[in-house]
Design an enzyme around this catalytic site. Structure first.
Site, PDB file in Angstrom:
ATOM      1  N   HIS A  15     -19.859  19.348  -3.961  1.00 48.14           N
ATOM      2  CA  HIS A  15     -19.232  19.193  -5.291  1.00 48.14           C
ATOM      3  C   HIS A  15     -19.799  17.941  -5.941  1.00 48.14           C
ATOM      4  O   HIS A  15     -19.461  16.825  -5.555  1.00 48.14           O
ATOM      5  CB  HIS A  15     -17.706  19.078  -5.170  1.00 48.14           C
ATOM      6  N   LYS A 101     -17.107  28.147 -11.276  1.00 48.87           N
ATOM      7  CA  LYS A 101     -16.118  27.068 -11.299  1.00 48.87           C
ATOM      8  C   LYS A 101     -14.993  27.378 -12.279  1.00 48.87           C
ATOM      9  O   LYS A 101     -15.234  27.696 -13.442  1.00 48.87           O
ATOM     10  CB  LYS A 101     -16.813  25.765 -11.705  1.00 48.87           C
ATOM     11  N   HIS A 138     -10.633  23.892  -9.707  1.00 45.33           N
ATOM     12  CA  HIS A 138     -10.019  22.604 -10.015  1.00 45.33           C
ATOM     13  C   HIS A 138      -8.519  22.884  -9.975  1.00 45.33           C
ATOM     14  O   HIS A 138      -7.970  23.475 -10.910  1.00 45.33           O
ATOM     15  CB  HIS A 138     -10.456  22.076 -11.385  1.00 45.33           C
ATOM     16  N   ASP A 249     -17.639  14.827  -5.493  1.00 43.32           N
ATOM     17  CA  ASP A 249     -17.140  14.763  -6.878  1.00 43.32           C
ATOM     18  C   ASP A 249     -17.616  13.482  -7.557  1.00 43.32           C
ATOM     19  O   ASP A 249     -16.933  12.948  -8.436  1.00 43.32           O
ATOM     20  CB  ASP A 249     -15.609  14.873  -6.915  1.00 43.32           C
TER      21      ASP A 249
HETATM   22  C1  NCD Z   1     -15.158  14.918 -13.378  1.00 42.82           C
HETATM   23  C2  NCD Z   1     -16.180  14.599 -14.456  1.00 42.82           C
HETATM   24  O1  NCD Z   1     -16.197  13.471 -14.947  1.00 42.82           O
HETATM   25  O2  NCD Z   1     -16.988  15.478 -14.806  1.00 42.82           O
HETATM   26  N1  NCD Z   1     -14.166  13.892 -13.331  1.00 42.82           N
HETATM   27  C3  NCD Z   1     -13.345  13.594 -12.293  1.00 42.82           C
HETATM   28  O3  NCD Z   1     -12.471  12.741 -12.456  1.00 42.82           O
HETATM   29  N2  NCD Z   1     -13.473  14.174 -11.124  1.00 42.82           N
HETATM   30  C4  NCD Z   1     -14.579  16.262 -13.615  1.00 42.82           C
HETATM   31  C5  NCD Z   1     -13.774  16.814 -12.464  1.00 42.82           C
HETATM   32  O4  NCD Z   1     -14.312  17.200 -11.428  1.00 42.82           O
HETATM   33  O5  NCD Z   1     -12.544  16.862 -12.583  1.00 42.82           O
HETATM   34 ZN    ZN Z   2     -15.710  17.367 -10.164  1.00 46.72          ZN
END
Ligand code: NCD
Ligand code: ZN
Length: 350
Positions: A15, A101, A138, A249
């Site tokens: 991710h 997604k 999500h 992430d």
């Molecule tokens: C992610 C982003 O900035 O694209 N931000 C986050 O806080 N994780 C988007 C996401 O995965 O929720």
């Molecule tokens: Zn993310």
């Protein structure tokens, strides 16, 4: 005694946000140095909704790779209420798209084109179930009357449980889980349900948002939770349960977009991603299980071969710079200006 050297199969990041254009060029090197492959999130502006767009985006990523890198971006499609069911067959037949997604509209960065009403994507989900294409969730509700710290738990009750009943064979990954509730749900599920866990949710609890004042660089979606939840995530990650695997992430934003009256969500962790996970596993004395979490469970779930390359970590501390360049601006990384316990010893470019 803690080992001071750790050699494992080269890991993958299941991710990741790579952004586009100059920002992509700024960040890609950090991921390519550590990981062989990454599942690349499609929340660009505009979102990546078709196989053709995903293939173009893939080419832009590959064009930015450091010389000699064999890093492979694994592309995803952004599910909207207008996604045609036949895009799923195209995705399945492509050799570049590996998942779709699901963003609840309004849940996070660039999620405005996401799904408002689950029933409007049932036909697409049926096609995904049939084609065995994973749905990456999500997992947060966006209703303003739900407390921000409860959004994941309520999503599991209101959306995920009904989805599991309606599409029992659908392959799903609950992304960046943050609660004991998610750990319990996923560990009790069959093998077609899995979860990714970030390094920051393993290392930080919600106190990190308010240490001596408000800390916008620790704000992310889903938001950091209380210590009992962090402990449950750490237990799950280090348990050798194949339901759980690595997904950083890592989500870079320019400093000024986070240090603002309404700051963006996302932590940048790609610069030390594997090193952070090593710190977390070390906390529980389970460094011996890092390889399964980082390098085996992900490819096994995605039915891809495990990597053949290796990577070596050493317990040599280094100081994270105060910021990294990000397009024309700068990005404040996790642990900025402070030490990280583990270092990567140069890995082969495989
Ligand atoms: C992610 C982003 O900035 O694209 N931000 C986050 O806080 N994780 C988007 C996401 O995965 O929720
Ligand atoms: Zn993310």
């Amino acid at each position: 005694m803690t080992p001071t050297r750790l050699e494992i199969t080269r890991p993958d990041d299941w991710h990741l946000h790579l952004r586009d254009g100059d920002a992509l060029a700024s960040v890609i090197g950090h991921t390519a140095r550590r990981f062989a492959r990454a599942i690349v999130m499609p929340n660009l502006k505009p979102p990546v909704t078709t196989v053709a767009q995903a293939e173009d985006y893939r080419r832009r990523i590959v064009a930015c790779l450091p010389a000699g890198s064999r890093f492979q971006p694994l592309m995803t499609l952004y599910l909207t209420e207008d996604t045609p069911a036949d895009e799923i067959a195209r995705a399945k037949n492509s050799d570049s798209v590996f998942a779709v997604k699901y963003y609840p509209a309004g849940a996070t960065t660039n999620s405005q084109s996401g799904v408002r009403e689950l029933a409007r994507v049932y036909r697409v989900l049926e096609a995904m179930e049939r084609h065995e294409l994973p749905l990456l969730l999500h997992g947060e509700v966006t209703d303003p009357d739900i407390d921000i710290f409860d959004r994941e738990r309520v999503f599991i009750e209101r959306c995920l449980m009904p989805l599991r009943e309606r599409f029992p064979a659908l392959r799903m990954v609950l992304e960046h889980i943050t609660t004991r509730d998610a750990v319990d749900f996923v560990s009790a599920a069959p093998a077609n349900v899995a979860a990714t866990i970030t390094a920051h949710h393993l290392l930080l609890n919600r106190n990190a948002l308010f240490e001596g004042g408000i800390r916008p660089h620790n704000f992310c979606a889903p938001i950091l939770k209380r210590e009992t939840h962090r402990a449950a995530l750490l237990q799950a990650a280090t348990s050798a349960d194949p339901h759980f695997f690595l997904g950083t992430d890592s989500a870079p934003h320019p400093r000024e977009a986070k240090e603002a009256a309404c700051g963006c969500a996302g932590l940048y962790t790609a610069h030390a991603a594997l090193e952070f996970y090593a710190e977390a596993f070390e906390q529980t004395g389970r460094l011996d299980r890092l390889e399964a979490f980082a390098s085996f469970h992900g490819p096994d779930f995605y039915r891809l071969p495990r990597n053949e390359g290796r990577i070596v970590l050493e317990r040599t501390p280094w100081a994270v710079p105060d910021e990294y360049p990000l397009a024309g601006s700068a990005c404040k990384p996790m642990r900025a200006g402070e030490p990280v316990a583990w270092s990567i010893v140069e890995a082969a470019a495989s």
